[in-house]
Design an enzyme around this catalytic site. Structure first.
Site, mmCIF file in Angstrom:
data_model
loop_
_atom_site.group_PDB
_atom_site.id
_atom_site.type_symbol
_atom_site.label_atom_id
_atom_site.label_comp_id
_atom_site.label_asym_id
_atom_site.label_seq_id
_atom_site.Cartn_x
_atom_site.Cartn_y
_atom_site.Cartn_z
ATOM 1 N N ASP A 216 0.815 -1.228 0.000
ATOM 2 C CA ASP A 216 0.000 0.000 0.000
ATOM 3 C C ASP A 216 0.843 1.269 0.000
ATOM 4 O OD1 ASP A 216 -2.442 -1.584 0.357
ATOM 5 O OD2 ASP A 216 -1.773 -1.854 2.415
ATOM 6 N N HIS B 95 -5.136 -1.686 -6.692
ATOM 7 C CA HIS B 95 -5.208 -0.239 -6.582
ATOM 8 C C HIS B 95 -6.312 0.258 -7.501
ATOM 9 C CE1 HIS B 95 -2.389 -0.930 -9.951
ATOM 10 N NE2 HIS B 95 -2.977 0.125 -10.480
#
EC number: 6.3.4.4
Length: 488
Positions: free
Chosen positions: A76, A104
């Protein structure tokens, strides 16, 4: 540049309860990056037409023929945004490991959202070939869903996505087994995304997995699938398997095989032939080094190798072909799920970072645990991967903090230093973190586009990280948009 800082020793050792993820009742907002579909008549980068634009293009064009973007923390970090920008200057973008656990959200120039988990980030750049390598585990329903979403929005995938014939297939039952496994572990669960990644790699390791190439031999496919399903049924009491399930799965995969055929390729040959032809290749890593099956905080890791070694094994290219590797690291640290987190900030401080950075997982929507930047872990990642540069993301999130801390060292309880990142999680539990305290900056930096315009304290923070880690920061993210990237 000189500046003042102070050292602070964390008096609270890392405790076991931190390792087990607890769901926090927060609304799961999602991060996003902005990208656009490139047309032949438009510039490849929508950057300011000043010296910063020239510097950025020079920086990108100087990257080696085969370059990679890898995560430096627990995932992330914002890799997708950098890959999207760089992809416009590469012929091929390739995934080498992981599966639909990487994810994403990207937007095109018209604001259309694309949630991608398997298709490489370069897909919105129409001149880019996207390769899903042999090291990836492929969930075909998920892949087709992504392709359908792209095609319905005008993004052509025909002839632009290649799936390795050596890649292993991830079935729906792998996901079901993943959940059963987590239930078995009870309080010591790992915090998996439950996308079936671990069980699929387990099938691969014990050599009863099914590969993409097996879809070309439907005469033997049922027998191979029966072995897989029978093995799962014998292992998990909660998994119910019978002849009807096998028939349904075989019929479904006959249809999948026909649809996938145009995408199947010997990607090892494609990659090596492309290298010989001097084509530029960008490797997109999923997850991050601290989740590596060998080098991460085992067993709280993923089941593949999201570090430099995974590029070679997951694509079939030689180590000497790989050049520049860019490590992506947040200006602070986050982690989803269970596992050690030495610099974690508990309570209100962690909540502040979580909301400011909108720290909720793209794949799971789970709130991320937040903490200060861990220099010890970052140096460890840099040693393993040999990064040529770093991309420091989300620096804007730290704006308005009166002070910012860097976890610069680990120490034993008696104060003696521990000079590496330990494999022993029990030892890691006992270590204390030594912090260096730096001044914060009281201004919004999200609209700044030149490093020289940063507040002095922000420059000090960046340069202190470079000094401690020994790797230059070449890219700095100050917001989600493509233009919110500073080239240093």
């Amino acid at each position: 540049m000189s500046f003042t800082s102070s050292l602070r020793l964390d008096t609270n050792p890392i405790t076991s309860p931190k390792w087990v993820h607890r769901q926090v009742p927060l609304r799961p907002h999602r991060n996003f990056v902005v990208c656009s579909i490139k047309s032949p008549s438009t510039p490849s980068l929508n950057l300011a037409t000043d010296s910063a634009s020239t510097d950025s293009l020079s920086r990108i064009n100087s990257l080696s023929q085969v370059s990679g973007v890898l995560g430096c923390q627990w995932g992330d970090e914002g890799k997708g945004k950098l890959v999207d920008i760089l992809a416009q200057h590469f012929d091929i973008v390739a995934r080498c490991q992981g599966g639909a656990n990487a994810g994403h959200t990207i937007y095109n120039s018209e604001g259309k959202k694309f949630a991608l988990h398997l298709v490489p980030s370069g897909i919105l750049n129409e001149d880019t070939l996207c390769v899903i390598g042999n090291g990836v585990v492929v969930h075909l329903p998920g892949l087709f869903k992504e392709i359908d979403g792209l095609e319905s929005s005008g993004v052509s995938c025909t002839g632009r996505i290649l799936v390795s014939d050596r890649a292993h297939l991830l079935f729906d039952f792998h996901q079901e087994v993943d959940g059963l496994r987590e239930a078995e572990l009870a309080k010591s669960f790992i915090g998996t995304t439950r996308r079936g990644i671990g069980p699929c790699y387990a099938s691969k390791a014990i050599r009863n997995g099914i590969r993409v190439s097996d879809l070309r031999h439907m005469d033997t496919f049922p027998q191979k699938l029966d072995i897989l399903l029978s093995d799962a049924a014998s292992r998990f009491q909660g998994f119910k398997y019978g002849p009807e399930m096998l028939r349904e799965e075989v019929e479904k995969y006959k249809r999948y095989a026909e649809r996938l055929e145009p995408f199947i390729a010997d990607t090892v040959h494609v990659m090596n032939e492309s290298i010989e032809q001097k084509k530029k290749i960008l490797v997109e890593g999923g997850q991050a080094t601290m989740l590596d099956i060998d080098f991460g905080t085992y067993p709280f890791v993923t089941s593949s190798s999201p570090s430099a070694g995974g590029i070679c094994t997951g694509l079939g290219i030689a180590p000497r072909a790989v050049g520049d590797l860019i490590g992506v690291v947040k200006a602070y640290t986050t982690r989803v799920g269970s596992g050690p987190f030495p610099t974690e900030i508990l309570g209100q401080g962690g909540d502040l970072l979580r909301f400011a950075g909108q720290e909720f997982g793209t794949t799971t929507g789970r709130p991320r645990r937040c903490g200060w930047l861990d220099i010890v872990a970052l140096k460890y990642c840099c040693q393993i991967n040999g990064f040529s540069s770093l991309n420091l993301t989300k620096l804007d999130v730290l704006s308005d903090l009166p002070e910012i801390q860097l976890g610069v060292a680990y120490k034993h309880a008696d104060g003696t230093p521990f000079k590496s990142f330990p494999a022993d999680l029990r030892l890691l539990e006992q270590l204390k973190v030594e912090y260096e305290v730096l001044p914060g900056w009281k201004s919004d930096i999200s609209s700044i586009r030149n490093y020289a315009d940063f507040p002095k304290a922000a420059q000090q923070y960046v340069e202190r990280i470079e000094e401690l880690v020994g790797v230059p920061v070449h890219y700095i993210g100050v917001g989600p948009g493509r233009d919110a990237l500073i080239y240093k």
